[in-house]
Design a protein around this motif. Structure first.
Motif, PDB file in Angstrom:
ATOM      1  N   THR A   1       0.898  -1.191   0.044  1.00  0.00           N
ATOM      2  CA  THR A   1       0.185   0.006  -0.027  1.00  0.00           C
ATOM      3  C   THR A   1       0.705   1.239   0.142  1.00  0.00           C
ATOM      4  OG1 THR A   1      -0.372   0.085   2.289  1.00  0.00           O
ATOM      5  CG2 THR A   1      -1.939  -1.137   1.249  1.00  0.00           C
ATOM      6  N   THR A   2       2.101   1.239   0.598  1.00  0.00           N
ATOM      7  CA  THR A   2       3.023   2.586   0.619  1.00  0.00           C
ATOM      8  C   THR A   2       4.261   2.250  -0.253  1.00  0.00           C
ATOM      9  OG1 THR A   2       3.805   1.720   2.608  1.00  0.00           O
ATOM     10  CG2 THR A   2       1.768   3.116   2.666  1.00  0.00           C
ATOM     11  N   GLY A   3       4.588   1.009  -0.319  1.00  0.00           N
ATOM     12  CA  GLY A   3       6.152   0.676  -0.726  1.00  0.00           C
ATOM     13  C   GLY A   3       7.070   1.009   0.118  1.00  0.00           C
ATOM     14  N   ILE A   4       6.661   1.199   1.172  1.00  0.00           N
ATOM     15  CA  ILE A   4       7.841   1.538   2.649  1.00  0.00           C
ATOM     16  C   ILE A   4       7.905   0.553   3.247  1.00  0.00           C
ATOM     17  CG2 ILE A   4       8.277   2.970   4.330  1.00  0.00           C
ATOM     18  CD1 ILE A   4       6.840   5.454   2.994  1.00  0.00           C
TER      19      ILE A   4
ATOM     20  N   THR B   1      -8.267  -4.245  12.201  1.00  0.00           N
ATOM     21  CA  THR B   1      -8.015  -4.478  10.757  1.00  0.00           C
ATOM     22  C   THR B   1      -7.340  -3.016  10.370  1.00  0.00           C
ATOM     23  OG1 THR B   1     -10.189  -3.533  10.073  1.00  0.00           O
ATOM     24  CG2 THR B   1      -9.961  -5.831  10.261  1.00  0.00           C
ATOM     25  N   ASN B   2      -6.465  -3.398   9.200  1.00  0.00           N
ATOM     26  CA  ASN B   2      -5.858  -2.222   8.550  1.00  0.00           C
ATOM     27  C   ASN B   2      -6.350  -2.350   7.099  1.00  0.00           C
ATOM     28  OD1 ASN B   2      -3.831  -1.329  10.672  1.00  0.00           O
ATOM     29  ND2 ASN B   2      -2.595  -3.248   9.863  1.00  0.00           N
ATOM     30  N   HIS B   3      -6.589  -0.888   6.747  1.00  0.00           N
ATOM     31  CA  HIS B   3      -7.120  -0.532   5.512  1.00  0.00           C
ATOM     32  C   HIS B   3      -6.294   0.079   4.581  1.00  0.00           C
ATOM     33  CE1 HIS B   3     -11.306  -2.216   5.975  1.00  0.00           C
ATOM     34  NE2 HIS B   3     -11.198  -1.942   7.356  1.00  0.00           N
TER      35      HIS B   3
ATOM     36  N   GLU C   1      -5.978  -5.843   5.773  1.00  0.00           N
ATOM     37  CA  GLU C   1      -5.152  -6.861   6.707  1.00  0.00           C
ATOM     38  C   GLU C   1      -6.140  -7.335   7.812  1.00  0.00           C
ATOM     39  OE1 GLU C   1      -1.679  -7.255   9.732  1.00  0.00           O
ATOM     40  OE2 GLU C   1      -1.878  -5.321   8.689  1.00  0.00           O
ATOM     41  N   ILE C   2      -6.353  -8.481   7.921  1.00  0.00           N
ATOM     42  CA  ILE C   2      -7.107  -9.137   9.108  1.00  0.00           C
ATOM     43  C   ILE C   2      -6.166  -9.810  10.143  1.00  0.00           C
ATOM     44  CG2 ILE C   2      -8.593 -10.862   9.941  1.00  0.00           C
ATOM     45  CD1 ILE C   2      -9.939 -10.982   6.949  1.00  0.00           C
TER      46      ILE C   2
END
Length: 273
Positions: free
Chosen positions: A78-81, A91-93, A114-115
């Motif tokens: 999602t960020t490339g980092i 959860t992460n979106h 991400e669960i």
């Protein structure tokens, strides 16, 4: 003689009126708090439902047990980092951008969820977000697969057993992570064999042949026809720079196993098909 009694009687009447007023006021306050709280809950539920409906069947789910590297993979996608992960119960979106150079630079935005893994909650979370799934990446720590095989196979069994995923013929990528740190020779083929052995045991214990081939004693991933399963190996930690510094001329083979090229290719194939 009667005057004090009259005053006492009038005082009791006043006290009753005050008590009734006080109780009514308290009820109004409690009712107001209850209404405000209920309104917040209803609005939260509506927004969550709208969010799920908006992303229904369009999301990439990242699953796996704790410390498998799925949060680092989420950050990379999602960020490339390489943002160092921390354990979270929520959860992460995020959103990753796919760019298909073969089709006039077509750009696709993929919603990634991400669960988090918790032994008592991951089934609930997986059930809650399953209508959003277009594909699943199941992340495995290659360095600890032997120690974690029970928890990994339990989680994977729940995915393979889920009727909704099977009805949708959902693509499932089993990502054998941390291959750059793997010192026990657990590549994707050996991990695949370990999982097949453990899932065979679970199927016998549960006396349930709903995963794999009916009537066959052993479980094999090739027998699963209603979920499209693939294995790849690599590392969510980008070690390409280290390889380039040390093995500049012979980097081509190591590089393919040390980053997320195969994962990106798989995602692009699902979304650009």
């Amino acid at each position: 003689m009667n005057t004090p009694k009259t005053a006492s009687f009038e005082g009791n009447i006043d006290n009753r009126i005050i008590d009734q007023t006080s109780q009514t006021f308290r009820r109004i306050i409690l009712l107001s708090i209850l209404i405000v709280f209920s309104t917040i809950i209803i609005q939260w539920w509506i927004k969550r439902r709208q969010h799920r409906l908006r992303h229904s069947g369009k999301c990439l789910l990242l699953c796996g047990i704790k410390n498998s590297g799925k949060t680092l993979l989420f950050n990379r996608l999602t960020t490339g980092i390489e943002k160092r992960p921390f354990y979270s119960m929520s959860t992460n979106h995020g959103v990753m951008t796919l760019d298909d150079f073969s089709i006039d630079r077509l750009i696709e935005r993929v919603h990634v969820i991400e669960i988090p893994h918790h032994i008592r909650r991951h089934q609930h979370d997986l059930y809650a977000y399953k209508p959003s799934a277009k594909a699943i990446i199941f992340v495995i720590d290659s360095t600890s697969i032997e120690k974690d095989i029970k928890y990994v196979s339990d989680y994977l069994y729940n995915i393979l057993h889920e009727e909704y995923f099977r009805e949708q013929r959902l693509p499932l990528l089993i990502f054998c992570n941390k291959q750059d740190l793997n010192t026990h020779d657990y590549d994707q083929e050996s991990i695949r064999c370990l999982l097949e052995e453990e899932l065979t045991k679970k199927r016998k214990i549960s006396n349930n042949n709903d995963i794999g081939r009916l009537g066959k004693e052993t479980f094999e991933f090739d027998d699963v026809k209603d979920i499209r399963i693939e294995f790849v190996e690599g590392s969510a930690l980008d070690t390409r720079k280290k390889f380039i510094d040390k093995h500049y001329e012979n980097d081509s083979e190591n590089d393919s196993a040390s980053h997320l090229l195969k994962v990106h290719q798989w995602i692009a194939r699902i979304w650009f098909k």
